[in-house]
Design an enzyme around this catalytic site. Structure first.
Site, PDB file in Angstrom:
ATOM      1  CB  SER A   1     -13.783  -4.044  -2.465  1.00  0.00           C
ATOM      2  OG  SER A   1     -12.580  -3.345  -2.693  1.00  0.00           O
TER       3      SER A   1
ATOM      4  CE1 TYR B   1      -3.185  -2.837  -0.165  1.00  0.00           C
ATOM      5  CE2 TYR B   1      -3.803  -2.440   2.110  1.00  0.00           C
ATOM      6  CZ  TYR B   1      -3.957  -3.135   0.929  1.00  0.00           C
ATOM      7  OH  TYR B   1      -4.904  -4.132   0.845  1.00  0.00           O
TER       8      TYR B   1
HETATM    9  N1  NAP Z   1      -6.577  -8.515  -0.296  1.00  0.00           N
HETATM   10  C1  NAP Z   1      -6.771  -7.737  -1.347  1.00  0.00           C
HETATM   11  O1  NAP Z   1      -6.406  -8.078  -2.486  1.00  0.00           O
HETATM   12  C2  NAP Z   1      -7.452  -6.417  -1.146  1.00  0.00           C
HETATM   13  C3  NAP Z   1      -7.879  -5.674  -2.263  1.00  0.00           C
HETATM   14  C4  NAP Z   1      -8.527  -4.459  -2.039  1.00  0.00           C
HETATM   15  C5  NAP Z   1      -8.723  -4.013  -0.739  1.00  0.00           C
HETATM   16  N2  NAP Z   1      -8.267  -4.747   0.331  1.00  0.00           N
HETATM   17  C6  NAP Z   1      -8.500  -4.291   1.722  1.00  0.00           C
HETATM   18  O2  NAP Z   1      -9.882  -4.072   1.888  1.00  0.00           O
HETATM   19  C7  NAP Z   1     -10.094  -2.793   2.465  1.00  0.00           C
HETATM   20  C8  NAP Z   1     -11.441  -2.278   2.076  1.00  0.00           C
HETATM   21  O3  NAP Z   1     -11.533  -2.167   0.650  1.00  0.00           O
HETATM   22  P1  NAP Z   1     -12.176  -0.861   0.024  1.00  0.00           P
HETATM   23  O4  NAP Z   1     -11.460   0.346   0.492  1.00  0.00           O
HETATM   24  O5  NAP Z   1     -12.288  -1.086  -1.427  1.00  0.00           O
HETATM   25  O6  NAP Z   1     -13.618  -0.920   0.757  1.00  0.00           O
HETATM   26  P2  NAP Z   1     -15.043  -0.335   0.395  1.00  0.00           P
HETATM   27  O7  NAP Z   1     -15.684  -0.070   1.724  1.00  0.00           O
HETATM   28  O8  NAP Z   1     -15.727  -1.231  -0.578  1.00  0.00           O
HETATM   29  O9  NAP Z   1     -14.763   1.033  -0.366  1.00  0.00           O
HETATM   30  C9  NAP Z   1     -14.267   2.163   0.297  1.00  0.00           C
HETATM   31  C10 NAP Z   1     -14.478   3.349  -0.628  1.00  0.00           C
HETATM   32  O10 NAP Z   1     -15.872   3.583  -0.733  1.00  0.00           O
HETATM   33  C11 NAP Z   1     -16.163   4.909  -0.314  1.00  0.00           C
HETATM   34  N3  NAP Z   1     -17.421   4.885   0.422  1.00  0.00           N
HETATM   35  C12 NAP Z   1     -17.736   4.121   1.509  1.00  0.00           C
HETATM   36  N4  NAP Z   1     -18.994   4.365   1.902  1.00  0.00           N
HETATM   37  C13 NAP Z   1     -19.496   5.293   1.058  1.00  0.00           C
HETATM   38  C14 NAP Z   1     -20.748   5.951   0.941  1.00  0.00           C
HETATM   39  N5  NAP Z   1     -21.760   5.701   1.788  1.00  0.00           N
HETATM   40  N6  NAP Z   1     -20.928   6.851  -0.052  1.00  0.00           N
HETATM   41  C15 NAP Z   1     -19.916   7.120  -0.931  1.00  0.00           C
HETATM   42  N7  NAP Z   1     -18.687   6.540  -0.869  1.00  0.00           N
HETATM   43  C16 NAP Z   1     -18.495   5.622   0.116  1.00  0.00           C
HETATM   44  C17 NAP Z   1     -15.020   5.335   0.557  1.00  0.00           C
HETATM   45  O11 NAP Z   1     -14.851   6.732   0.514  1.00  0.00           O
HETATM   46  P3  NAP Z   1     -14.707   7.616   1.870  1.00  0.00           P
HETATM   47  O12 NAP Z   1     -13.353   7.349   2.420  1.00  0.00           O
HETATM   48  O13 NAP Z   1     -14.894   9.000   1.354  1.00  0.00           O
HETATM   49  O14 NAP Z   1     -15.809   7.201   2.795  1.00  0.00           O
HETATM   50  C18 NAP Z   1     -13.850   4.604  -0.080  1.00  0.00           C
HETATM   51  O15 NAP Z   1     -13.336   5.339  -1.176  1.00  0.00           O
HETATM   52  C19 NAP Z   1      -8.893  -1.969   1.986  1.00  0.00           C
HETATM   53  O16 NAP Z   1      -8.634  -0.861   2.816  1.00  0.00           O
HETATM   54  C20 NAP Z   1      -7.791  -2.980   2.061  1.00  0.00           C
HETATM   55  O17 NAP Z   1      -7.314  -3.051   3.397  1.00  0.00           O
HETATM   56  C21 NAP Z   1      -7.651  -5.935   0.137  1.00  0.00           C
END
Ligand code: NAP
Length: 297
Positions: free
Chosen positions: A207, A49
């Site tokens: 996600s 990251y």
């Molecule tokens: N193992 C893997 O290959 C892998 C891959 C991807 C991710 N991950 C892990 O999974 C974690 C979560 O993934 P993710 O960040 O993609 O999670 P997510 O919760 O699906 O997406 C987060 C994004 O959505 C936005 N968001 C959330 N609620 C919202 C709402 N009500 N309205 C508008 N926008 C909203 C957030 O913006 P705001 O910040 O503005 O709220 C942020 O940009 C990552 O931090 C990472 O640790 C692992």
């Protein structure tokens, strides 16, 4: 017992440097403190990251927390992905690594950046097609024996890749981190959900809100968005995010959403709603059908 047995939510730090508050150690520490207030004690990281800068941010933020908070905080981090970037000199092409020397070196580097003595859960980020399972398992076990890692797991593996790794080790694979959500439900059919349920192995859901794409932009999500809105209104919920997260709670394996928001108020609302909302079976299936664009057979 898996270290995540008592955990229902994790916070993911991946996007921390994209937010002007959480990109600073004090702001990151504020979010860590908010997580702990919400009983979210586990923070998800990866060595890649921002080329290690997110782990380093975590390490710097620890100076803003008190001893009690530090004691409660646990980290998940990952290794194995290599791609051309300034932080990975000499890498010409995207590839994966799972050899012992690399795992050892990356774990040491993550411990240093994160400023912790132990990684609570160490994951192989992606399946390395060239993995020598015996060697990889020994390296992970050695880290556990040395106390540098409390438990290990995998991310984005198939059930066959999980089986091969598990067969090489006496220690249980403590968790599997995959993309699973109402928008990405292939794990329901390809055995990953069943495997997790059968092995009592937690599924960490990355996600869970499709990385934010659920909320606009993509037409592909319009039908599921409409269905989420209908259920949200019926249940008088605070947002479609709450319904999408609750969808994961019905699954018959211990599924732990990794919340990816950098906004403290949003984090609090999503965590509270996740714990309160339970979908009925018909709404759950209606959402699945809307997301897949096809009725179940
Ligand atoms: N193992 C893997 O290959 C892998 C891959 C991807 C991710 N991950 C892990 O999974 C974690 C979560 O993934 P993710 O960040 O993609 O999670 P997510 O919760 O699906 O997406 C987060 C994004 O959505 C936005 N968001 C959330 N609620 C919202 C709402 N009500 N309205 C508008 N926008 C909203 C957030 O913006 P705001 O910040 O503005 O709220 C942020 O940009 C990552 O931090 C990472 O640790 C692992």
């Amino acid at each position: 017992m898996t270290p995540l047995a008592q955990t229902d939510l994790v916070w993911g730090a991946w996007r921390a440097r994209q937010n002007q508050h959480t990109r600073e150690p004090s702001g990151f520490a504020d979010l860590l403190a908010r997580c702990l207030d919400l009983d979210i004690d586990w923070i998800d990281h990866a060595d890649i990251y921002d080329d290690g800068a997110v782990e380093a941010l975590h390490g710097e933020a620890l100076a803003h927390l008190d001893a009690e908070q530090l004691k409660r905080l646990h980290v998940i981090t990952k290794c194995g992905v290599r791609f051309p970037s300034p932080g990975q000199p000499g890498v010409r092409t995207v590839h994966y690594r799972s050899d012992a020397a690399y795992i050892q070196q990356q774990a040491e580097a993550s411990l240093k950046r994160l400023g912790v003595e132990q990684i609570g859960l160490y994951l192989l980020h992606r399946p390395d097609y060239l993995m020598r399972a015996d060697e990889t398992a020994r390296a992970l076990e050695d880290l556990v024996c040395a106390g540098k890692v409390a438990a290990y797991g995998a991310s984005n593996f198939s059930i066959h890749q999980l089986s091969r790794l598990q067969a090489a080790s006496d220690l249980p694979i403590a968790a599997h981190q995959i993309e699973i959500s109402v928008c990405e439900s292939s794990a329901l059919d390809d055995g990953r959900l069943d495997r997790a349920a059968q092995a009592s192995m937690p599924l960490l859901a990355w996600s869970p809100l499709a990385g934010g794409r659920l909320f606009g932009g993509s037409d592909a999500f319009a039908p599921v968005r409409a269905c989420l809105e209908r259920v949200q209104q019926d249940m008088d919920a605070g947002g479609i995010d709450e319904i999408a997260l609750a969808w994961l709670k019905n699954l018959p394996a211990h599924t732990i959403p990794i919340l990816g928001t950098m906004k403290p108020e949003r984090l609090e609302r999503q965590a509270n709603a996740y714990r309160q909302i339970t979908l009925d079976r018909q709404d759950w299936y209606a959402l699945l059908e809307a997301a897949r664009g096809a009725p179940v057979p």
